[in-house]
Design a protein around this motif. Structure first.
Motif, mmCIF file in Angstrom:
data_model
loop_
_atom_site.group_PDB
_atom_site.id
_atom_site.type_symbol
_atom_site.label_atom_id
_atom_site.label_comp_id
_atom_site.label_asym_id
_atom_site.label_seq_id
_atom_site.Cartn_x
_atom_site.Cartn_y
_atom_site.Cartn_z
ATOM 1 N N ALA A 23 46.272 37.480 38.536
ATOM 2 C CA ALA A 23 47.188 38.263 37.269
ATOM 3 C C ALA A 23 47.147 37.405 35.899
ATOM 4 O O ALA A 23 47.507 38.351 35.045
ATOM 5 C CB ALA A 23 48.342 38.241 38.038
ATOM 6 N N GLU A 24 46.853 36.155 35.912
ATOM 7 C CA GLU A 24 46.776 35.599 34.660
ATOM 8 C C GLU A 24 45.666 35.900 33.796
ATOM 9 O O GLU A 24 45.703 35.676 32.582
ATOM 10 C CB GLU A 24 46.935 34.291 34.699
ATOM 11 C CG GLU A 24 48.210 33.515 35.601
ATOM 12 C CD GLU A 24 47.938 33.601 37.079
ATOM 13 O OE1 GLU A 24 46.614 33.327 37.549
ATOM 14 O OE2 GLU A 24 48.628 33.728 37.703
ATOM 15 N N GLY A 25 44.705 36.880 34.200
ATOM 16 C CA GLY A 25 43.499 36.954 33.335
ATOM 17 C C GLY A 25 42.419 36.115 33.681
ATOM 18 O O GLY A 25 42.465 35.397 34.623
ATOM 19 N N ASP A 26 41.456 35.917 32.812
ATOM 20 C CA ASP A 26 40.259 34.900 32.854
ATOM 21 C C ASP A 26 40.651 33.758 32.813
ATOM 22 O O ASP A 26 40.935 33.176 31.501
ATOM 23 C CB ASP A 26 39.245 35.585 31.865
ATOM 24 C CG ASP A 26 37.923 34.763 32.125
ATOM 25 O OD1 ASP A 26 37.989 34.031 33.068
ATOM 26 O OD2 ASP A 26 36.999 34.867 30.989
ATOM 27 N N PRO A 27 40.484 32.696 33.728
ATOM 28 C CA PRO A 27 40.781 31.312 33.700
ATOM 29 C C PRO A 27 39.827 30.570 32.829
ATOM 30 O O PRO A 27 40.065 29.408 32.351
ATOM 31 C CB PRO A 27 40.699 30.847 34.954
ATOM 32 C CG PRO A 27 39.854 31.829 35.693
ATOM 33 C CD PRO A 27 40.156 32.959 35.162
#
Length: 88
Positions: A23-27
């Motif tokens: 959910a946080e996007g691209d790590p």
């Protein structure tokens, strides 16, 4: 009783959570935003004794060790009784 009977998983993790993107996007989005120097690694390389290691490793043959040759390729005239190669 479902197919998950007897399986262990962390609390709060559902079987299909692995298939969803985080959910946080691209790590790794900011991976190129900072750079580091290679100087510490180069200094370490220069201080290591012996320099570069052999690959594959070159281990000396120990006394009594059998010949390091495939049995089907071994020619009896090239080996002495202790398993050492005879040049000639």
């Amino acid at each position: 009783m479902g197919a998950d009977r007897g399986r262990h998983r962390p609390r709060g993790v559902q079987p299909d959570d692995r298939a969803r993107p985080p959910a946080e996007g691209d790590p790794w989005a900011e991976i190129d935003s900072s750079a580091a120097s290679l100087d510490p690694l180069l200094e370490l390389w220069q201080t290591l004794p012996g320099g570069e290691l052999n690959f594959p490793p070159d281990y000396p043959k120990m006394p009594g060790e059998p010949p390091r040759v495939q049995p089907s390729k071994k020619v009896a005239e090239h080996w002495d009784a202790e398993g050492n190669r005879v040049e000639g």
